[in-house]
Scaffold this motif. Structure first.
Motif, PDB file in Angstrom:
ATOM      1  N   LEU A  63       0.785  -1.070   0.134  1.00 55.84           N
ATOM      2  CA  LEU A  63       0.213   0.038   0.055  1.00 55.84           C
ATOM      3  C   LEU A  63       0.966   1.145  -0.102  1.00 55.84           C
ATOM      4  N   ARG A  64       0.622   2.001  -0.966  1.00 58.05           N
ATOM      5  CA  ARG A  64       1.698   3.323  -0.911  1.00 58.05           C
ATOM      6  C   ARG A  64       0.627   4.666  -1.294  1.00 58.05           C
ATOM      7  N   GLN A  65       1.242   5.523  -0.192  1.00 63.60           N
ATOM      8  CA  GLN A  65       0.486   6.879  -0.394  1.00 63.60           C
ATOM      9  C   GLN A  65       1.090   7.783  -1.363  1.00 63.60           C
ATOM     10  N   GLY A  66       2.219   7.340  -1.852  1.00 64.66           N
ATOM     11  CA  GLY A  66       2.881   8.210  -2.602  1.00 64.66           C
ATOM     12  C   GLY A  66       4.051   9.225  -1.859  1.00 64.66           C
ATOM     13  N   GLY A  67       4.590  10.158  -2.509  1.00 65.55           N
ATOM     14  CA  GLY A  67       5.234  10.962  -1.763  1.00 65.55           C
ATOM     15  C   GLY A  67       6.973  11.020  -1.889  1.00 65.55           C
ATOM     16  N   GLU A  68       7.880  11.139  -1.171  1.00 64.79           N
ATOM     17  CA  GLU A  68       9.196  10.925  -1.365  1.00 64.79           C
ATOM     18  C   GLU A  68       9.672   9.717  -1.827  1.00 64.79           C
ATOM     19  N   TRP A  69       9.046   8.805  -1.445  1.00 65.11           N
ATOM     20  CA  TRP A  69       9.854   7.303  -1.712  1.00 65.11           C
ATOM     21  C   TRP A  69       9.193   6.486  -3.250  1.00 65.11           C
ATOM     22  N   THR A  70       8.560   7.534  -3.911  1.00 65.56           N
ATOM     23  CA  THR A  70       8.102   7.022  -5.039  1.00 65.56           C
ATOM     24  C   THR A  70       8.828   6.649  -6.230  1.00 65.56           C
ATOM     25  N   ASP A 124       1.403   3.617   4.701  1.00 62.59           N
ATOM     26  CA  ASP A 124       2.223   2.632   3.836  1.00 62.59           C
ATOM     27  C   ASP A 124       2.470   1.489   4.442  1.00 62.59           C
ATOM     28  N   LEU A 125       2.282   0.400   3.615  1.00 66.27           N
ATOM     29  CA  LEU A 125       2.463  -1.025   4.270  1.00 66.27           C
ATOM     30  C   LEU A 125       2.990  -1.897   3.087  1.00 66.27           C
ATOM     31  N   MET A 126       3.819  -2.780   3.410  1.00 66.71           N
ATOM     32  CA  MET A 126       4.765  -3.425   2.691  1.00 66.71           C
ATOM     33  C   MET A 126       4.708  -4.996   3.273  1.00 66.71           C
ATOM     34  N   VAL A 127       4.358  -6.159   2.494  1.00 65.56           N
ATOM     35  CA  VAL A 127       4.471  -7.384   2.993  1.00 65.56           C
ATOM     36  C   VAL A 127       5.339  -8.337   2.127  1.00 65.56           C
ATOM     37  N   PHE A 128       6.220  -8.783   2.515  1.00 64.79           N
ATOM     38  CA  PHE A 128       7.399  -9.681   1.692  1.00 64.79           C
ATOM     39  C   PHE A 128       7.230 -11.104   1.938  1.00 64.79           C
ATOM     40  N   ASP A 129       6.690 -11.733   1.017  1.00 62.26           N
ATOM     41  CA  ASP A 129       6.710 -13.179   1.165  1.00 62.26           C
ATOM     42  C   ASP A 129       5.548 -13.888   2.204  1.00 62.26           C
ATOM     43  N   ARG A 130       4.802 -13.028   2.658  1.00 58.68           N
ATOM     44  CA  ARG A 130       3.901 -13.364   3.866  1.00 58.68           C
ATOM     45  C   ARG A 130       4.931 -13.643   5.244  1.00 58.68           C
ATOM     46  N   THR A 132       7.520 -11.178   6.228  1.00 57.72           N
ATOM     47  CA  THR A 132       7.950  -9.933   6.802  1.00 57.72           C
ATOM     48  C   THR A 132       6.971  -8.910   6.567  1.00 57.72           C
ATOM     49  N   ALA A 133       6.717  -7.784   7.298  1.00 53.21           N
ATOM     50  CA  ALA A 133       5.713  -6.691   7.018  1.00 53.21           C
ATOM     51  C   ALA A 133       6.482  -5.493   7.306  1.00 53.21           C
ATOM     52  N   CYS A 134       6.465  -4.385   6.550  1.00 53.49           N
ATOM     53  CA  CYS A 134       6.996  -2.878   6.976  1.00 53.49           C
ATOM     54  C   CYS A 134       5.765  -1.939   6.982  1.00 53.49           C
ATOM     55  N   LEU A 135       5.804  -0.997   7.872  1.00 55.43           N
ATOM     56  CA  LEU A 135       4.633  -0.137   7.837  1.00 55.43           C
ATOM     57  C   LEU A 135       5.169   1.060   8.538  1.00 55.43           C
ATOM     58  N   THR A 136       4.596   2.431   8.257  1.00 53.96           N
ATOM     59  CA  THR A 136       4.979   3.649   8.940  1.00 53.96           C
ATOM     60  C   THR A 136       4.127   3.664  10.278  1.00 53.96           C
ATOM     61  N   ALA A 137       4.899   4.312  11.198  1.00 58.34           N
ATOM     62  CA  ALA A 137       4.398   4.282  12.458  1.00 58.34           C
ATOM     63  C   ALA A 137       3.871   5.681  12.918  1.00 58.34           C
ATOM     64  N   GLY A 138       2.552   6.113  12.489  1.00 59.16           N
ATOM     65  CA  GLY A 138       2.284   7.481  12.513  1.00 59.16           C
ATOM     66  C   GLY A 138       2.366   8.045  11.319  1.00 59.16           C
ATOM     67  N   GLU A 139       2.114   9.509  11.307  1.00 64.53           N
ATOM     68  CA  GLU A 139       2.198  10.217  10.115  1.00 64.53           C
ATOM     69  C   GLU A 139       3.324  11.338   9.950  1.00 64.53           C
ATOM     70  N   SER A 156      -1.366 -11.938   9.193  1.00 64.07           N
ATOM     71  CA  SER A 156      -2.491 -10.907   9.618  1.00 64.07           C
ATOM     72  C   SER A 156      -2.134  -9.509   8.693  1.00 64.07           C
ATOM     73  N   PHE A 157      -1.188  -9.195   8.233  1.00 61.81           N
ATOM     74  CA  PHE A 157      -1.115  -7.907   7.730  1.00 61.81           C
ATOM     75  C   PHE A 157      -1.296  -8.374   6.137  1.00 61.81           C
ATOM     76  N   ALA A 158      -0.834  -9.730   5.667  1.00 64.26           N
ATOM     77  CA  ALA A 158      -0.926 -10.000   4.475  1.00 64.26           C
ATOM     78  C   ALA A 158      -2.683 -10.030   4.235  1.00 64.26           C
ATOM     79  N   ALA A 159      -3.356 -10.487   5.113  1.00 65.39           N
ATOM     80  CA  ALA A 159      -5.049 -10.649   5.095  1.00 65.39           C
ATOM     81  C   ALA A 159      -5.532  -9.126   4.998  1.00 65.39           C
TER      82      ALA A 159
END
Length: 246
Positions: A63-70, A124-130, A132-139, A156-159
């Motif tokens: 899930l990507r909001q866009g912004g500086e990491w595009t 932002d949320l990224m799930v790798f091979d179900r 590992t998950a990475c997400l932003t903590a806060g805004e 759970s994050f993959a679901a």
């Protein structure tokens, strides 16, 4: 938060017990087999993501909001897609209203990523091979990156991701004829002959290429159209392309 300076762990990264959106965990123990780490510095974010994209083998969902990491995200996604990893990404629909952002989404799709858009992407949320998950903590632009390792929480994050993916709209359906203008001469020739009932081998002989070349053209079209079969790809193209232009 405890800091861990053991080999292989970045300075500033540590294990902690609170997961964003899971307030009931505050002050509780992390389940066995789960490691949760926070990376507060922007330079750490890119390093962590580069490590994960280099290790992924089967799937990467974002899930990507866009912004500086595009720009970084596009390069990493394209690298994974080239290795045969299934890469999917959901972006906010509002990006399509800004020409440069809409062009970026088209580049992402052309890089081999299945792209969908949604009215609201919460974070932002990224799930790798179900696993590992990475997400932003806060805004905010400097929000810490949180990495969760272990199949229990990663599943759970993959679901959660899958629920967003199912509600999102494929990029190919967001505007009239988005793929028509991008069809190359070889693609047009393959489509024209295929609609006339030619087999892959006959198309190859007609165009002076190999059957695997024909199959590669069709595979790229299916990926770009987010189609699960040649029939679906043909159906989507039929809605967008005037036969007189082939």
């Amino acid at each position: 938060m405890q800091q861990d300076a053991r080999a292989g762990r970045m300075p500033g990264a540590g294990r902690f017990c609170t997961v964003p959106g899971a307030g009931a965990w505050a002050g509780a123990k992390v389940p066995a087999g789960v490691v949760v780490e926070e990376y507060p510095l922007p330079q750490q974010h890119e390093q962590v993501l580069r490590e994960l994209t280099a290790e992924v083998r089967e799937s990467a969902d974002a899930l990507r909001q866009g912004g500086e990491w595009t720009g970084v995200a596009l390069a990493l996604d394209a690298a994974m897609a080239r290795r045969g990893v299934r890469v999917r990404a959901v972006y906010p629909r509002a990006l399509l209203a800004v020409p440069r952002h809409a062009a970026h989404l088209r580049r992402v799709s052309e890089a081999g990523v299945s792209v969908r858009v949604l009215d609201h992407v919460p974070h932002d949320l990224m799930v790798f091979d179900r696993q590992t998950a990475c997400l932003t903590a806060g805004e905010g632009a400097v929000a810490p990156l949180v990495r969760v390792r272990g199949p229990l929480l990663a599943a759970s994050f993959a679901a959660i991701y899958e629920s967003y993916w199912q509600r999102a709209t494929p990029l190919s359906r967001t505007s009239a004829g988005p793929h028509h203008a991008r069809l190359g001469e070889r693609e047009r020739a393959v489509i024209r002959l295929m609609t006339n009932g030619y087999s892959d081998e006959r198309i190859a002989r007609k165009l002076g290429i190999t059957a695997p070349d024909v199959q590669s053209v069709m595979a790229a079209l299916m990926e770009r159209l987010d189609a699960g079969s040649r029939f679906e790809a043909g159906y989507k193209l039929a809605r967008e392309v005037d036969p007189r232009d082939l």
